[in-house]
Design a protein around this motif. Structure first.
Motif, short mmCIF file in Angstrom:
data_model
loop_
_atom_site.label_atom_id
_atom_site.label_comp_id
_atom_site.label_asym_id
_atom_site.label_seq_id
_atom_site.Cartn_x
_atom_site.Cartn_y
_atom_site.Cartn_z
N LYS A 451 0.83 -1.22 0.00
CA LYS A 451 0.00 0.00 0.00
C LYS A 451 0.86 1.27 0.00
O LYS A 451 0.34 2.39 0.14
N GLY A 452 2.20 1.09 -0.17
CA GLY A 452 3.08 2.25 -0.29
C GLY A 452 3.51 2.86 1.02
O GLY A 452 4.02 3.98 1.06
N GLN A 453 3.35 2.13 2.14
CA GLN A 453 3.75 2.65 3.46
C GLN A 453 5.20 2.27 3.75
O GLN A 453 5.56 1.10 3.70
N PRO A 454 6.08 3.25 4.03
CA PRO A 454 7.47 2.91 4.37
C PRO A 454 7.53 2.19 5.71
O PRO A 454 6.78 2.52 6.64
N VAL A 455 8.44 1.21 5.83
CA VAL A 455 8.57 0.42 7.06
C VAL A 455 10.00 0.51 7.58
O VAL A 455 10.95 0.31 6.82
N LEU A 456 10.14 0.83 8.85
CA LEU A 456 11.43 0.78 9.53
C LEU A 456 11.40 -0.42 10.47
O LEU A 456 10.60 -0.45 11.41
N VAL A 457 12.23 -1.42 10.20
CA VAL A 457 12.23 -2.65 11.00
C VAL A 457 13.41 -2.60 11.97
O VAL A 457 14.57 -2.51 11.55
N GLY A 458 13.13 -2.65 13.26
CA GLY A 458 14.18 -2.58 14.27
C GLY A 458 14.59 -3.96 14.75
O GLY A 458 13.74 -4.77 15.13
N LEU A 468 16.76 -11.67 8.91
CA LEU A 468 15.51 -11.11 8.42
C LEU A 468 15.64 -10.65 6.97
O LEU A 468 14.72 -10.79 6.16
N SER A 469 16.83 -10.11 6.64
CA SER A 469 17.08 -9.68 5.26
C SER A 469 16.95 -10.87 4.30
O SER A 469 16.37 -10.76 3.22
N ASP A 470 17.47 -12.05 4.72
CA ASP A 470 17.35 -13.26 3.90
C ASP A 470 15.89 -13.64 3.70
O ASP A 470 15.48 -14.04 2.60
N LEU A 471 15.08 -13.52 4.76
CA LEU A 471 13.65 -13.85 4.65
C LEU A 471 12.95 -12.91 3.67
O LEU A 471 12.09 -13.33 2.89
N LEU A 472 13.31 -11.62 3.71
CA LEU A 472 12.67 -10.65 2.81
C LEU A 472 13.10 -10.88 1.37
O LEU A 472 12.32 -10.68 0.43
N LYS A 473 14.37 -11.31 1.19
CA LYS A 473 14.83 -11.63 -0.19
C LYS A 473 14.01 -12.79 -0.76
O LYS A 473 13.60 -12.77 -1.92
N LYS A 474 13.77 -13.83 0.08
CA LYS A 474 12.98 -14.97 -0.37
C LYS A 474 11.56 -14.55 -0.72
O LYS A 474 10.93 -15.13 -1.60
N ALA A 475 11.06 -13.51 0.01
CA ALA A 475 9.70 -13.04 -0.24
C ALA A 475 9.67 -11.97 -1.34
O ALA A 475 8.62 -11.37 -1.60
N ASP A 476 10.81 -11.74 -2.02
CA ASP A 476 10.91 -10.74 -3.10
C ASP A 476 10.49 -9.35 -2.63
O ASP A 476 9.78 -8.63 -3.35
N LEU A 477 10.92 -8.97 -1.44
CA LEU A 477 10.63 -7.62 -0.93
C LEU A 477 11.93 -6.82 -0.91
O LEU A 477 12.85 -7.13 -0.15
N PRO A 478 12.05 -5.78 -1.76
CA PRO A 478 13.29 -4.97 -1.81
C PRO A 478 13.47 -4.19 -0.51
O PRO A 478 12.50 -3.67 0.05
N HIS A 479 14.72 -4.11 -0.03
CA HIS A 479 14.94 -3.45 1.26
C HIS A 479 16.40 -3.02 1.40
O HIS A 479 17.26 -3.45 0.64
N ASN A 480 16.65 -2.14 2.39
CA ASN A 480 18.01 -1.73 2.76
C ASN A 480 18.30 -2.23 4.16
O ASN A 480 17.39 -2.33 5.00
N VAL A 481 19.58 -2.53 4.45
CA VAL A 481 19.98 -2.96 5.79
C VAL A 481 20.95 -1.94 6.36
O VAL A 481 21.94 -1.59 5.73
#
Length: 924
Positions: A451-458, A468-481
């Motif tokens: 829905k276009g909401q930025p997420v900050l994951v602590g 967690l970055s590996d899990l997001l890669k598997k889910a095809d979710l682009p992110h920064n660490v």
């Protein structure tokens, strides 16, 4: 009426009375806020007057305020005009007009409080107001930041304001050229990190000339991220150290033994981060150590001679069982680099003490660097208590208000936000297992991203952020660490964290110093666009980016603002609040949620078994979470217990530190007096007299007859110590020669010898030799004393087993050690001065140069040696105390604390008529 209903009704009535009382009288915080309103109104009323001034007029106003303060007006009287002048300068220099709540924050800072202001409320600008006002005294102001990047950025940014007001700005950073650093400390306002200020203080107290010293006193400090600096980092002292002998074979040998240990050989306490060996473990290790040749045949690990080997075995076990790679440290280029547990940043140059760092290096197969010996150390508690006035600002301080008040005498005031907070803080979600929690986290991130909401994951560690970055890669979710590995790209990653649909994983967001702005960081976008299109027109590019920024910001707000998703609770509520506070800045919309599981460290260590039974009895299905305000409250209670325990640790550390206060006052005070003095002959004469007194008392004790004296022993001691060849035996056989007569004859002979020596050397050369010799000897003796106290501190805890208070034991023995050190100091200085023989001009100069060279080497070690910190759970070395300015108001001849620092040769302030050094200023 049933009893429980009566009780409930009574409780509700009491709560109701409390609510009514708050409405009528207001909370203490409300009353403080209300008290500043008239001041803010006066500042606002002055605004038209200051708007009418030209740029030169603002600087002229500064000079006027300075002269009025020098003429007797207090800073409180000047506050409205100073704040109005500073606001106008900031408006012209930066285009920022301070809000009323920012003026309030500045007022509380000037009053010596902590201003608790939420993220995005403009604390950097707030600091300029009290800094400007207090700089009018001409004594300098220090603004303290948590890292070098923020010190440089804030100094560069706010120097425009100070320059418009006619004041100078300096910034202090590591490995800075000496002249530049000296100029930075001479500036009206100096920006620096807490570490660099503490280290420069220690280096100053190792200098041999006054003009080599950097700091010019401790007048007023504003500490940014005050909770991080004065609480989180206050458990570890700053240490300047030098290398000792190489013992790498010992570390490697012990490291090979640790993997052979089984669970029956040791116990681990995760709460206190301690390890102990069982009887079986000791027997096993004893046999293996004898085989390896580390312990001689027949020597037990329980023998005193085995203390060192047991210490290194414990450190080796801790390195293996309590310190995890990629959480507590990383290995980079064959070097073990610590990670700050609060900020997730690397700390190059910082090393764990007592052989623990070497044990980790052995474990990781890295290059083992020699252990260090302490040359000087100071805790942040004692360094920051040097300031005549201290203040601080942060977004989260109220949970630690008790500690701030008790340790630093600082009050905490919650400053209202400029706009109401629109963030929604959801109740914690507790899952039974870690995999269930992470599945739910990934799903929640996906929903927000779509829905276009930025997420900050602590996250709480590098390891977990990368998992967690590996899990997001598997889910095809682009992110920064964002963690210690990405330290260099920090500003860029934080700047992009507010873009529509952005996902940012952060190891820790405390003290980042960069706001996450909805829609992204406008200035960074402009810089990127200009770099990509160097031929483009800057104004056109800015206009285009501005339109894009407004569109992105609107999309993010519509999606609900920044979503802070925490994957775990920290030990401290304050760290959790810092993470939450990244969302909802300046009235922006936002939401925050904590996803927890019974596998989390905090839950596991502090009683997850009971909660697991409760969840099992509720018949929860896999993937379900329990969500209830009661869960939040029970977790906060667990956190407050941990905070209380950590506070007790720091309080105990400070109690041991305070034992050292008087000793450091004497040593640092003496060093400064020696550097300031032109002629030290009276000091050395006093030392010589006291050495002679001790010799006479030893070999010709009071209340004894001459035939009971040890004339031969005294004669030998005089030859060794003073190079005096006197007819002591003949004197003792004379009629009427008592102890006092004997003392006077020796003193006369010694004084005559030194007078002749001074005449041959020449007055100027003798003064230089005395000064360098005194400083050199004091420094050497103080270093030895610090090492002795470290050893005493490490063993004194065992006195508790004998029902004796370790703190009282430490006080008694450290005082005895200090007296012993002063005695040996006097004896050594006297002996060295007596042994110096007249020489040619060339030889004299060579001697002085050699003394200076040795002193310079010690200072070089201070400037360049790794400034290590003790282990996070290690006990601190003693505090460091600087000169206190003489007090004029409130002087009381019966209260030495109101005397300031009388000179050693000045009349004692108590009115006795004696010199200070012979009265209250006696060293023993």
């Amino acid at each position: 009426m049933p009893a429980h209903e009566m009780v409930t009704g009574e409780r509700e009535r009491m709560l109701g009375f409390g609510t009514i009382a708050k409405k009528v009288f207001g909370t203490p915080n409300d009353r403080k806020i209300k008290a500043t309103r008239p001041l803010v109104d006066r500042i606002n009323a002055l605004e038209p007057e200051f708007e009418a001034l030209d740029d030169a007029g603002l600087k002229a106003k500064t000079e006027e305020l300075k002269s009025r303060h020098a003429g007797g007006e207090s800073l409180d009287d000047l506050l409205p005009e100073a704040f109005a002048n500073c606001r106008e300068a900031a408006k012209r220099a930066l285009g920022l007009r301070a809000f009323d709540v920012q003026l309030m924050g500045g007022i509380f800072l000037h009053q010596g409080n902590i201003s608790e202001m939420k993220t995005g409320e403009g604390k950097t600008l707030v600091a300029t107001f009290p800094a400007y006002l207090n700089a009018l005294s001409g004594k300098g102001v220090h603004i303290v930041t948590v890292n070098d990047y923020l010190a440089r950025r804030d100094a560069d940014w706010m120097s425009k304001v100070y320059s418009a007001l006619g004041l100078t700005t300096g910034v202090v950073y590591p490995r800075q050229p000496e002249e530049e650093k000296k100029a930075a400390y001479q500036a009206d306002i100096t920006y620096a990190t807490n570490n660099e200020l503490g280290f420069d203080y220690l280096r100053d107290n190792m200098k041999s000339e006054l003009d080599q010293m950097y700091q010019r006193g401790h007048n007023y400090a504003v500490v940014d991220e005050v909770d991080s600096i004065l609480i989180d980092e206050a458990r570890t002292p700053l240490i300047i150290s030098g290398p000792s002998q190489d013992r790498s074979e010992l570390y490697v040998g012990i490291d090979k033994l640790i993997p052979e240990l089984t669970e029956e050989h040791f116990t681990i306490d995760e709460k206190t981060r301690n390890v102990t060996f069982t009887d079986e473990g000791n027997e096993f290790l004893e046999a293996r150590l004898v085989e390896a040749g580390f312990v001689p045949e027949g020597q037990s690990l329980y023998d005193p001679e085995s203390t060192t080997i047991i210490h290194h075995l414990s450190q080796g076990l801790r390195a293996h069982k309590l310190f995890q790679r990629d959480k507590d440290y990383i290995v980079r280029d064959g070097e073990v680099v610590l990670i700050d547990e609060f900020t997730g940043r690397m700390m190059p140059g910082r090393r764990l003490s007592d052989g623990l760092h070497q044990a980790i290096e052995a474990k990781e197969g890295a290059n083992i660097q020699p252990e260090n010996v302490t040359l000087a150390s100071v805790t942040f508690q004692n360094y920051f208590r040097l300031y005549n006035k201290l203040s601080g600002m942060t977004g989260t301080a109220s949970t630690e208000a008790e500690e701030f008040a008790e340790i630093y005498g600082l009050g905490v005031v919650e400053v209202p936000t400029n706009k109401p907070i629109a963030r929604i803080d959801e109740d914690d979600r507790v899952y039974r297992t870690g995999p269930e929690k992470y599945d739910a986290i990934v799903e929640e991130i996906r929903k927000a991203h779509e829905k276009g909401q930025p997420v900050l994951v602590g996250t709480t560690s590098i390891e977990k952020s990368e998992m967690l970055s590996d899990l997001l890669k598997k889910a095809d979710l682009p992110h920064n660490v964002l963690n210690a590995r990405q330290h260099e790209q920090e500003a860029q990653i934080v700047g992009d964290a507010g873009l529509p649909g952005a996902i940012t994983i952060a190891t820790n967001m405390a003290g980042r110093g960069t706001d996450i702005k909805l829609g992204g960081n406008f200035e960074m976008k402009v810089q990127e666009a200009l770099a990509a299109d160097p031929d483009g027109h800057p104004d056109e590019i800015r206009a285009r980016i501005e339109a894009e920024q407004a569109d992105d910001e609107a999309r993010v707000k519509e999606a609900g603002g920044l979503f802070v998703l925490a994957t775990e609770r920290h030990e401290s509520r304050r760290i959790d609040n810092q993470l939450r506070g990244r969302s909802g800045r300046q009235g922006d919309p936002g939401r925050s949620a904590f996803f927890l599981s019974l596998d989390d460290d905090l839950m596991r260590i502090f009683g997850s078994e009971r909660l697991d039974k409760v969840l099992s009895s509720l018949g929860m299905k896999e993937g379900e979470a329990i969500i209830h305000p009661w869960v939040n409250k029970s977790l906060e209670r667990a956190q407050s217990k941990v905070e209380g325990r950590n506070f007790d640790i720091r309080k105990q550390l400070l109690k041991f530190d305070d034992v050292m206060n008087d000793q450091r006052k004497v040593i640092f005070g003496q060093r400064r007096e020696i550097m300031e003095a032109e002629d030290l002959s009276e000091v050395t004469d006093d030392m010589r007299e006291e050495v002679i007194d001790d010799l006479v008392d030893t070999y010709a004790p009071p209340k004894t007859y001459a035939d009971q004296w040890d004339a031969e022993g005294l004669d030998k001691a005089l030859k060794e110590t003073l190079l005096l060849n006197l007819p002591v035996a003949a004197w003792t056989e004379e009629d009427g020669v008592d102890q006092e007569e004997l003392r006077e004859r020796i003193e006369k002979a010694a004084s005559q010898m030194m007078a002749e020596k001074a005449e041959k050397f020449g007055p100027e050369a003798m003064r230089q030799i005395e000064k360098q010799l005194l400083l050199q000897t004091i420094d050497a003796k103080w270093r030895e004393h610090l090492l002795t106290l470290e050893h005493l501190r490490s063993v004194v805890g065992f006195r508790g087993y004998a029902q004796r208070d370790p703190l009282n034991e430490y006080k008694t023995e450290s005082f005895q050690l200090f007296e012993s050190m002063l005695d040996s100091l006097r004896a050594e200085v006297t002996q060295k001065l007596s042994q110096i023989q007249p020489m040619s001009e060339e030889q004299r100069q060579q001697l002085i140069d050699e003394m200076r060279r040795q002193q310079a080497q010690a200072q070089m070690a201070a400037a360049q040696a790794p400034a290590g910190a003790a282990a996070p759970d290690a006990e601190a070395a003693g505090p460091a105390v600087a000169q206190v300015e003489p007090l004029v108001e409130g002087f009381d001849e019966t209260d030495p604390s109101t005397w300031g620092n009388p000179g050693r040769n000045s009349p004692c302030p108590c009115g006795s008529g004696n010199k200070f050094k012979h009265c209250h200023g006696r060293l023993t």
